[in-house]
Scaffold this motif. Structure first.
Motif, PDB file in Angstrom:
ATOM      1  N   UNK A 140       5.500   2.677   7.430  1.00 11.07           N
ATOM      2  CA  UNK A 140       5.415   1.944   6.160  1.00 11.07           C
ATOM      3  C   UNK A 140       6.528   2.336   5.212  1.00 11.07           C
ATOM      4  N   UNK A 188       9.466  -4.824  -3.746  1.00 12.72           N
ATOM      5  CA  UNK A 188       9.057  -3.600  -3.056  1.00 12.72           C
ATOM      6  C   UNK A 188      10.060  -2.474  -3.292  1.00 12.72           C
ATOM      7  N   UNK A 235       1.319  -4.952  -3.578  1.00 11.29           N
ATOM      8  CA  UNK A 235      -0.122  -4.766  -3.359  1.00 11.29           C
ATOM      9  C   UNK A 235      -0.362  -3.946  -2.101  1.00 11.29           C
ATOM     10  N   UNK A 236       0.374  -4.297  -1.054  1.00  5.18           N
ATOM     11  CA  UNK A 236       0.204  -3.581   0.214  1.00  5.18           C
ATOM     12  C   UNK A 236       0.627  -2.126   0.107  1.00  5.18           C
ATOM     13  N   UNK A 237       1.582  -1.879  -0.803  1.00  8.33           N
ATOM     14  CA  UNK A 237       2.060  -0.508  -0.942  1.00  8.33           C
ATOM     15  C   UNK A 237       1.155   0.334  -1.826  1.00  8.33           C
ATOM     16  N   UNK A 238       0.143  -0.295  -2.408  1.00  8.75           N
ATOM     17  CA  UNK A 238      -0.784   0.456  -3.240  1.00  8.75           C
ATOM     18  C   UNK A 238      -0.245   0.783  -4.622  1.00  8.75           C
ATOM     19  N   UNK A 239       0.639  -0.073  -5.142  1.00  5.97           N
ATOM     20  CA  UNK A 239       1.186   0.125  -6.490  1.00  5.97           C
ATOM     21  C   UNK A 239       0.103  -0.236  -7.514  1.00  5.97           C
ATOM     22  N   UNK A 285       9.265  -0.230   3.664  1.00  3.39           N
ATOM     23  CA  UNK A 285       9.465  -0.334   2.226  1.00  3.39           C
ATOM     24  C   UNK A 285      10.945  -0.167   1.879  1.00  3.39           C
ATOM     25  N   UNK A 320      -6.130   1.155   1.192  1.00  2.00           N
ATOM     26  CA  UNK A 320      -5.123   1.586   0.216  1.00  2.00           C
ATOM     27  C   UNK A 320      -4.387   0.425  -0.418  1.00  2.00           C
ATOM     28  N   UNK A 345      -3.804  -2.250  -3.358  1.00  5.47           N
ATOM     29  CA  UNK A 345      -4.178  -2.498  -4.749  1.00  5.47           C
ATOM     30  C   UNK A 345      -4.091  -3.993  -4.994  1.00  5.47           C
ATOM     31  N   UNK A 379       3.806  -7.719  -1.470  1.00  2.00           N
ATOM     32  CA  UNK A 379       4.355  -6.468  -0.949  1.00  2.00           C
ATOM     33  C   UNK A 379       3.881  -5.253  -1.743  1.00  2.00           C
TER      34      UNK A 379
END
Ligand SMILES: Nc1ncnc2c1ncn2[C@@H]1O[C@H](COP(=O)(O)OP(=O)(O)O)[C@@H](O)[C@H]1O
Ligand SMILES: [Mg+2]
Lengths: 267, 281
Positions: free
Chosen positions: B85, B165, B116-120, B89, A232, A234, B114
């Motif tokens: 998570x 984030x 990127x890790x959150x999937x934005x 955040x 997940x 991005x 950050x």
């Protein structure tokens, strides 16, 4: 001295080479390294030299900066050269006790020296013009098919990029510890090899301790910023091939085809 | 105002391994800690080395889960693994050593880590990176290598990395401890602006007393417990108690305190030179 190692450092500049897709640069570097071992005569090496010089010029990385990084491998280079000169059988040119300098040895040594230095220069041009993050992204994408056979591609890539980021920091730290110990009377220069190696121990212990502490801190900082592996996730700079990348591929393939051609006809 | 961080009777034990094969000893790092932080507040936590400040900070970010008691971040219990998570955040964390928390080799890539890790999505990441770098005043350094920045600048990049984030709350664990006075000022100014302009809740952990004068509320920790709590003025009016917790009172406050003891008529808890001047003249 340790600061001079430029392998793994990024040199920010605004050049066409910097803008290329890391996958292109990675594959190009790989093909270039292979090509170095295909050439037999100086004609081939001229081609390799021209190619390398053009790339360095395009990359806008000062040549001095790249050469500085070479200092670190001078030792390895010397060993290779010496071994090749003395241990290659062939027509004897000069002899002293059990050491024989042969014609083949000289040629072989020259060849190895060129190959090794170009190999290092070639790969440092890649790392100097690609941020470790991009490099990692590129590798990750290239190796992506391996995920199917359960290779932890993302993790490997992340490990590499962190290693690359911390190499300069650890180098600097080594320098600092060394100076601190020299100031207190430690001697890293004199004595025979064994003594020198022994004198490195008080250097390595604090270095390892600090490296472990850094690793621990970094892991925590990454977790605190929600890092949880590649799932997940991005990307800020997703890799998309542009026109320039296809052109670069074409150029590199031409170069590689030429080197194979030269290999076949024995140049 | 609603509570953003609430802790009730928190306790945490570290294991201390003395000998091999022997049962590890328990080391209580924090004990019976209760906190209540409202949204938008600027909170300072003061304490001597080893008083448990970092341990407490790591609980807010769910890097540690309490042995005893409960910690809520925006009404989420941090002990719930599936909410991990979300908690991280909402509560971003900035650490002491600027070198060991920057992951990227280019400033902007680090700030993007950050999100990127959150999937934005990619476009939003760029927007967030621009905004956060602007918020800490590091926009012109976006293409630089973190290794070439000063300590204060590195720490501002680290703050931007957390701001990107979009946390509700930022915990800074001694962010200025490794900086020179200029870097320290830079970072403090950035933190205050974030709090005032962006409305981010700030929890500043420090052992420099001067840094807490800006806070709305101050907690003082000693051997794992919260031993004092109040506005900076209330805290600083108790010079002798602070000294007993091995904390150095700011020089102005100390001077005012000594003067008062000598019989000069001035109020308690003087925080700045100006205040002292006004009280005296
Ligand atoms: N990883 C750890 N393992 C064992 N004990 C620890 C660890 N980290 C901290 N401690 C102990 O917990 C106590 C509180 O430490 P810490 O929270 O780091 O304090 P502070 O940040 O206020 O200096 C100290 O007594 C310390 O020795
Ligand atoms: Mg601490």
């Amino acid at each position: 001295m340790l600061r001079d190692i430029t392998i793994g450092q990024y040199y920010p500049a605004d050049s066409i080479i910097h803008k290329l897709d890391p996958r292109v640069k990675f594959i190009a570097t790989l093909l270039y390294l292979i090509s170095l071992f295909l050439f037999h005569t100086y004609i081939g090496y001229i081609l390799a030299t021209v190619f390398l010089v053009v790339i360095i010029k395009l990359s806008k990385v000062p040549f001095r900066f790249i050469v500085k990084g070479m200092k670190a491998i001078v030792f390895i280079l010397l060993i290779t050269v010496v071994f090749n000169i003395f241990l290659t059988p062939g027509k004897v040119l000069a002899q002293w006790w059990i050491f024989k300098v042969t014609q083949e040895g000289l040629i072989q040594a020259g060849r190895m020296a060129i190959r090794l230095s170009y190999l290092i220069i070639g790969s440092s041009v890649m790392t100097l013009t690609t941020t470790p993050n991009q490099l990692t992204d590129g590798l990750e994408r290239i190796m992506n098919p391996l995920k199917k056979i359960k290779v932890p591609v993302h993790e490997i890539a992340m490990m590499m990029s962190i290693a690359l980021r911390f190499i300069p920091i650890l180098m600097e730290e080594t320098d600092k510890i060394m100076k601190a110990q020299i100031a207190r009377g430690a001697d890293f220069e004199s004595g025979n090899l064994i003594k020198k190696v022994k004198s490195m121990v008080p250097l390595l212990v604090p270095l390892f301790i600090s490296a472990f502490r850094r690793a621990n801190d970094l892991a925590m900082a990454m977790e605190a910023r929600c890092y949880h592996g590649g799932d997940n996730r991005t990307q800020m700079k997703p890799l998309v091939y542009k026109r320039q990348d296809f052109v670069a591929y074409a150029v590199v393939l031409c170069y590689f085809a030429a080197s194979i051609g030269m290999c076949v006809i024995g140049w | 105002m609603s509570s953003i961080i609430r802790a009730s009777k928190l306790g945490y034990d570290y294991y201390r391994y003395t000998d091999e094969n022997e049962e590890p000893e328990l080391n209580r790092a924090i004990d019976q800690v209760s906190l209540d932080v409202k949204e938008g507040q600027f909170i300072a936590v003061l304490g001597h080395n080893g008083s448990g400040k970092s341990t407490l900070a790591k609980h807010i970010n769910a890097l540690l889960v309490p042995t005893e008691g409960t910690m809520w971040v925006d009404s989420i219990d941090t002990a719930q693994e599936e909410e991990l998570w979300k908690v991280r955040q909402k509560a971003g964390m900035v650490f002491q050593n600027p070198d060991n928390q920057i992951i990227g080799t280019v400033v902007e890539e680090d700030v993007g880590f950050g999100p990127e890790n959150m999937g934005i999505p990619t476009d939003d990441i760029w927007k967030r990176v621009d905004e956060s770098l602007a918020a800490v005043g590091m926009l012109s350094y976006r293409k630089h290598s973190p290794n070439k920045l000063s300590g204060g600048q590195k720490q501002r990049v680290a703050i931007a990395g957390v701001v990107a984030m979009h946390p509700k709350c930022i915990i800074l664990d001694e962010p200025t401890a490794m900086l020179d006075p200029n870097g320290r000022k830079e970072v403090l100014k950035t933190i205050r602006e974030l709090n005032e302009q962006e409305g981010v809740t700030v929890i500043l952990i420090t052992h420099y007393m001067e840094e807490v004068t800006l806070a709305d509320y101050v907690y003082v920790m000693d051997s794992g417990k919260i031993v004092m709590g109040g506005t900076p003025r209330e805290i600083f009016s108790q010079v002798d108690t602070l000294k007993s917790y091995r904390l150095d009172v700011p020089q102005v406050t100390l001077l005012a305190h000594e003067l008062k003891q000598e019989g000069v008529d001035i109020p308690d808890g003087i925080l700045t030179i100006d205040e002292l001047v006004n009280a005296l003249c």
